[in-house]
Design a protein around this motif. Sequence first.
Motif, PDB file in Angstrom:
ATOM      1  N   SER A  28      -6.939   0.688 -10.886  1.00 40.21           N
ATOM      2  CA  SER A  28      -7.128   1.540 -12.056  1.00 40.21           C
ATOM      3  C   SER A  28      -5.960   1.435 -13.034  1.00 40.21           C
ATOM      4  O   SER A  28      -6.147   1.581 -14.245  1.00 40.21           O
ATOM      5  N   GLN A  29      -4.752   1.183 -12.525  1.00 38.96           N
ATOM      6  CA  GLN A  29      -3.577   1.128 -13.390  1.00 38.96           C
ATOM      7  C   GLN A  29      -3.019  -0.287 -13.546  1.00 38.96           C
ATOM      8  O   GLN A  29      -1.927  -0.470 -14.072  1.00 38.96           O
ATOM      9  N   HIS A  30      -3.761  -1.278 -13.073  1.00 34.15           N
ATOM     10  CA  HIS A  30      -3.396  -2.688 -13.281  1.00 34.15           C
ATOM     11  C   HIS A  30      -1.964  -2.952 -12.828  1.00 34.15           C
ATOM     12  O   HIS A  30      -1.156  -3.566 -13.535  1.00 34.15           O
ATOM     13  N   MET A  31      -1.651  -2.505 -11.631  1.00 39.86           N
ATOM     14  CA  MET A  31      -0.290  -2.617 -11.122  1.00 39.86           C
ATOM     15  C   MET A  31       0.024  -4.012 -10.588  1.00 39.86           C
ATOM     16  O   MET A  31       1.185  -4.383 -10.444  1.00 39.86           O
ATOM     17  N   ASN A  32      -1.002  -4.795 -10.266  1.00 43.13           N
ATOM     18  CA  ASN A  32      -0.807  -6.135  -9.699  1.00 43.13           C
ATOM     19  C   ASN A  32       0.137  -6.091  -8.498  1.00 43.13           C
ATOM     20  O   ASN A  32       1.121  -6.834  -8.416  1.00 43.13           O
ATOM     21  N   SER A  33      -0.182  -5.191  -7.571  1.00 39.22           N
ATOM     22  CA  SER A  33       0.689  -4.990  -6.422  1.00 39.22           C
ATOM     23  C   SER A  33       0.282  -5.858  -5.240  1.00 39.22           C
ATOM     24  O   SER A  33      -0.806  -6.436  -5.207  1.00 39.22           O
ATOM     25  N   SER A  34       1.169  -5.917  -4.275  1.00 42.16           N
ATOM     26  CA  SER A  34       0.867  -6.554  -2.997  1.00 42.16           C
ATOM     27  C   SER A  34       1.282  -5.603  -1.883  1.00 42.16           C
ATOM     28  O   SER A  34       2.060  -4.669  -2.104  1.00 42.16           O
ATOM     29  N   THR A  35       0.751  -5.824  -0.692  1.00 42.65           N
ATOM     30  CA  THR A  35       1.043  -4.966   0.446  1.00 42.65           C
ATOM     31  C   THR A  35       1.631  -5.793   1.574  1.00 42.65           C
ATOM     32  O   THR A  35       1.088  -6.832   1.941  1.00 42.65           O
ATOM     33  N   LYS A  36       2.747  -5.317   2.122  1.00 41.22           N
ATOM     34  CA  LYS A  36       3.360  -5.960   3.275  1.00 41.22           C
ATOM     35  C   LYS A  36       3.200  -5.032   4.479  1.00 41.22           C
ATOM     36  O   LYS A  36       3.708  -3.913   4.482  1.00 41.22           O
ATOM     37  N   VAL A  37       2.455  -5.480   5.482  1.00 35.51           N
ATOM     38  CA  VAL A  37       2.263  -4.681   6.691  1.00 35.51           C
ATOM     39  C   VAL A  37       3.498  -4.824   7.573  1.00 35.51           C
ATOM     40  O   VAL A  37       3.845  -5.927   8.005  1.00 35.51           O
ATOM     41  N   LEU A  38       4.158  -3.704   7.845  1.00 35.60           N
ATOM     42  CA  LEU A  38       5.377  -3.720   8.641  1.00 35.60           C
ATOM     43  C   LEU A  38       5.113  -3.439  10.118  1.00 35.60           C
ATOM     44  O   LEU A  38       5.844  -3.920  10.987  1.00 35.60           O
ATOM     45  N   CYS A  39       4.060  -2.658  10.385  1.00 33.28           N
ATOM     46  CA  CYS A  39       3.828  -2.255  11.766  1.00 33.28           C
ATOM     47  C   CYS A  39       2.409  -1.724  11.949  1.00 33.28           C
ATOM     48  O   CYS A  39       1.907  -1.004  11.087  1.00 33.28           O
ATOM     49  N   ILE A  40       1.770  -2.107  13.052  1.00 38.35           N
ATOM     50  CA  ILE A  40       0.538  -1.473  13.530  1.00 38.35           C
ATOM     51  C   ILE A  40       0.701  -1.296  15.033  1.00 38.35           C
ATOM     52  O   ILE A  40       0.827  -2.288  15.763  1.00 38.35           O
ATOM     53  N   GLU A  41       0.693  -0.033  15.477  1.00 35.44           N
ATOM     54  CA  GLU A  41       0.850   0.211  16.903  1.00 35.44           C
ATOM     55  C   GLU A  41       0.309   1.596  17.265  1.00 35.44           C
ATOM     56  O   GLU A  41       0.119   2.456  16.397  1.00 35.44           O
ATOM     57  N   ASP A  42       0.081   1.800  18.549  1.00 37.15           N
ATOM     58  CA  ASP A  42      -0.377   3.099  19.033  1.00 37.15           C
ATOM     59  C   ASP A  42       0.816   4.045  19.135  1.00 37.15           C
ATOM     60  O   ASP A  42       1.866   3.690  19.679  1.00 37.15           O
ATOM     61  N   GLN A  43       0.653   5.243  18.572  1.00 40.27           N
ATOM     62  CA  GLN A  43       1.694   6.269  18.629  1.00 40.27           C
ATOM     63  C   GLN A  43       1.030   7.637  18.723  1.00 40.27           C
ATOM     64  O   GLN A  43      -0.180   7.778  18.517  1.00 40.27           O
ATOM     65  N   TYR A  44       1.842   8.639  19.010  1.00 43.99           N
ATOM     66  CA  TYR A  44       1.411  10.019  18.842  1.00 43.99           C
ATOM     67  C   TYR A  44       1.912  10.519  17.490  1.00 43.99           C
ATOM     68  O   TYR A  44       2.992  10.128  17.032  1.00 43.99           O
ATOM     69  N   VAL A  45       1.129  11.357  16.843  1.00 42.52           N
ATOM     70  CA  VAL A  45       1.519  11.878  15.538  1.00 42.52           C
ATOM     71  C   VAL A  45       2.753  12.770  15.693  1.00 42.52           C
ATOM     72  O   VAL A  45       2.762  13.680  16.536  1.00 42.52           O
ATOM     73  N   PRO A  46       3.811  12.531  14.914  1.00 39.53           N
ATOM     74  CA  PRO A  46       4.992  13.406  14.959  1.00 39.53           C
ATOM     75  C   PRO A  46       4.684  14.707  14.210  1.00 39.53           C
ATOM     76  O   PRO A  46       4.993  14.868  13.035  1.00 39.53           O
ATOM     77  N   LEU A  47       4.060  15.638  14.906  1.00 37.27           N
ATOM     78  CA  LEU A  47       3.509  16.832  14.273  1.00 37.27           C
ATOM     79  C   LEU A  47       4.566  17.664  13.552  1.00 37.27           C
ATOM     80  O   LEU A  47       4.265  18.346  12.566  1.00 37.27           O
TER      81      LEU A  47
END
Length: 238
Positions: free
Chosen positions: A89-108
Amino acid sequence: MRNKYSAIYHDLADKIIHHIYPVGSYLPSETQLAQLYGTSRETIRKALSALLTNGFIQKIRGKGSVVLNLQRFNFPVSGITSFKELNQSQHMNSSTKVLCIEDQYVPLEKFDYQSDSDLAATYVERLRIVNDEPIVLDRDYILKDCVSKIPYEVAADSLYAYFEGKLGLKISYATKTITVEHPTKEETQLLALEPHQDVVVVRSQTYLEDTTLFQFTESIHRPDKFNFVDFARRQKIN
């Protein structure tokens, strides 16, 4: 395929970004734009409304639509918008770098949320980059009860497109808390911050249409790259 007003919106946004319509200038009138694009004034109004919502223009009574300075991106506070949608929508021309995908518990404790048991989740950490500059660090906790696994290619593209388009989840509403905080050493490095520069942190809890809680998010923003905007309507309380 884009509908007519969306195509006009993106064309005008491109022209603003590339200074065909420079900051401080006025767009052609609704009548002129309707003739230029071969469409109705109602369609033009929809396109101008989208430009207004996304911070490209400001309407001035009796004068028209003036082009605004786009040095910062507008982050919609009240809506639920994915970063991919914001990028488009804002023509940011961004990219995404995935740093981590893992199983965790939510830090409530981070989200000031009470639960009788630990909440198992898939943790996804991503760095958003625009013009070779890191601007947002996103940390998502997707509850396992709702989504068991998230492929890497989904995290690199759009979680919401996957949730809604592939899994058929109906994302409905969220609660948000916005604070200004001092970043950790890791956050300072990842976001290339100046010494002693604070960050804007948006923490949210997102729910499905049936009120099921399915996501916790912590988005850490560089404050020099964003305006945090909302639409407010006057309501008098007696």
